[in-house]
Scaffold this active site. Sequence first.
Site, mmCIF file in Angstrom:
data_model
loop_
_atom_site.group_PDB
_atom_site.id
_atom_site.type_symbol
_atom_site.label_atom_id
_atom_site.label_comp_id
_atom_site.label_asym_id
_atom_site.label_seq_id
_atom_site.Cartn_x
_atom_site.Cartn_y
_atom_site.Cartn_z
ATOM 1 N N ARG A 163 -8.067 20.632 22.344
ATOM 2 C CA ARG A 163 -6.629 20.491 23.136
ATOM 3 C C ARG A 163 -6.285 18.917 23.202
ATOM 4 N NH1 ARG A 163 -9.348 24.744 25.424
ATOM 5 N NH2 ARG A 163 -7.796 26.492 25.860
ATOM 6 N N ASP A 216 -3.173 15.784 21.485
ATOM 7 C CA ASP A 216 -1.882 15.312 20.700
ATOM 8 C C ASP A 216 -2.226 15.726 19.503
ATOM 9 O OD1 ASP A 216 -0.904 14.277 23.078
ATOM 10 O OD2 ASP A 216 -0.881 12.157 22.513
ATOM 11 N N ASP A 221 0.751 -1.296 -0.005
ATOM 12 C CA ASP A 221 0.014 -0.155 -0.054
ATOM 13 C C ASP A 221 0.761 1.319 0.127
ATOM 14 O OD1 ASP A 221 -2.377 -1.524 -0.223
ATOM 15 O OD2 ASP A 221 -2.625 -1.269 2.018
ATOM 16 N N THR A 252 -9.207 2.924 7.495
ATOM 17 C CA THR A 252 -8.913 1.812 7.827
ATOM 18 C C THR A 252 -7.371 1.914 8.477
ATOM 19 O OG1 THR A 252 -8.105 0.952 5.692
ATOM 20 C CG2 THR A 252 -10.400 0.272 6.587
ATOM 21 N N ALA A 253 -6.480 3.122 8.240
ATOM 22 C CA ALA A 253 -5.214 3.280 8.519
ATOM 23 C C ALA A 253 -5.178 4.032 9.781
ATOM 24 C CB ALA A 253 -4.753 4.288 7.447
ATOM 25 N N LYS A 256 -8.062 4.845 12.076
ATOM 26 C CA LYS A 256 -8.803 3.259 12.973
ATOM 27 C C LYS A 256 -8.139 2.969 14.171
ATOM 28 C CE LYS A 256 -10.045 -1.739 12.686
ATOM 29 N NZ LYS A 256 -9.288 -1.770 13.759
ATOM 30 N N ALA A 276 -6.011 11.642 21.367
ATOM 31 C CA ALA A 276 -5.944 11.948 22.958
ATOM 32 C C ALA A 276 -6.188 13.323 23.293
ATOM 33 C CB ALA A 276 -4.481 11.495 23.215
ATOM 34 N N GLN A 298 1.953 9.752 3.154
ATOM 35 C CA GLN A 298 3.527 9.678 3.875
ATOM 36 C C GLN A 298 4.180 10.619 3.839
ATOM 37 O OE1 GLN A 298 2.481 9.024 0.880
ATOM 38 N NE2 GLN A 298 3.863 7.875 -0.673
#
Length: 272
Positions: free
Chosen positions: A150, A152, A47, A163-164, A167, A187, A225
């Site tokens: 507020r 991460d 992928d 799905t990457a 998820k 987070a 990426q």
Amino acid sequence: MELKVAIVANKEELTIQVVYRLRRLLAQAGIPEDPLQPTIVISVGGDGTLLSAFHQYEAQLYQVRFIGVHTGHLGFYTDWRDYELAEMVASLQNEEIKSISYPLLEVKIGYANGKPKRRLLALNESTIKRGNRTMVADVYIKDELFERFRGDGLSISTPTGSTAYNKSVGGAVLHPSINAMQLAEIASLNNRVFRTLGSPIVISDNDWLQIKLQHSSDYQVTVDQLDIPQDQMDTICYRIAQERIRFVSTRHMHFWHRVKDAFIGDSEAHEI
């Protein structure tokens, strides 16, 4: 339209061997290679390789269609295995090659120093983080303030990208026929003082997101990426792009089959 092929591959030894066999089969079938103006882009690898192929040819999305050949385990963007090359090449010789399209994410980055906005496309997702410090950002939906985040960071994904990373941070898996994007918090801080929705939200193709950042020089922004250099970013806008990615559909695997195969496996093997 004349059939012309470009091959994008990783550097793994198995992939090199597969590309050698693929080129021989294409030559035997009379299908020429044209890396500059192809009509079909064949990705050989995983992928990640297909993501690289997408960004290499994203300026030609209206002319090209993609095929993924996997040289490892089955991937979400790859329909063919390395031992099925002859069948794949034969399928390209059909007079009418049908395609299926998926939505893409448009990313527009604004700068505080007056630098022109930068526009990018994402096949999977874009993330915003801030080094090792808490990120504070105002989230607008269609020009209306939705929340002050507020935490991460934030992840904005396409249905196929759901799905990457999406998820893994608790986002929902969306079928690619849904022309929408998803915002998932990474987070987030939620207490009596700071509140966010705390749940992933799905944004329609009629709406858009605008993330207004506090002034800082340590933001980390990704588009698939790709790492986007920090240069006084102050806003990032997201919406479903007008462009779409098209895959050759002669042998396009059912999306939910991909999800089951990737995350659940053979259900019979889990029976007690």
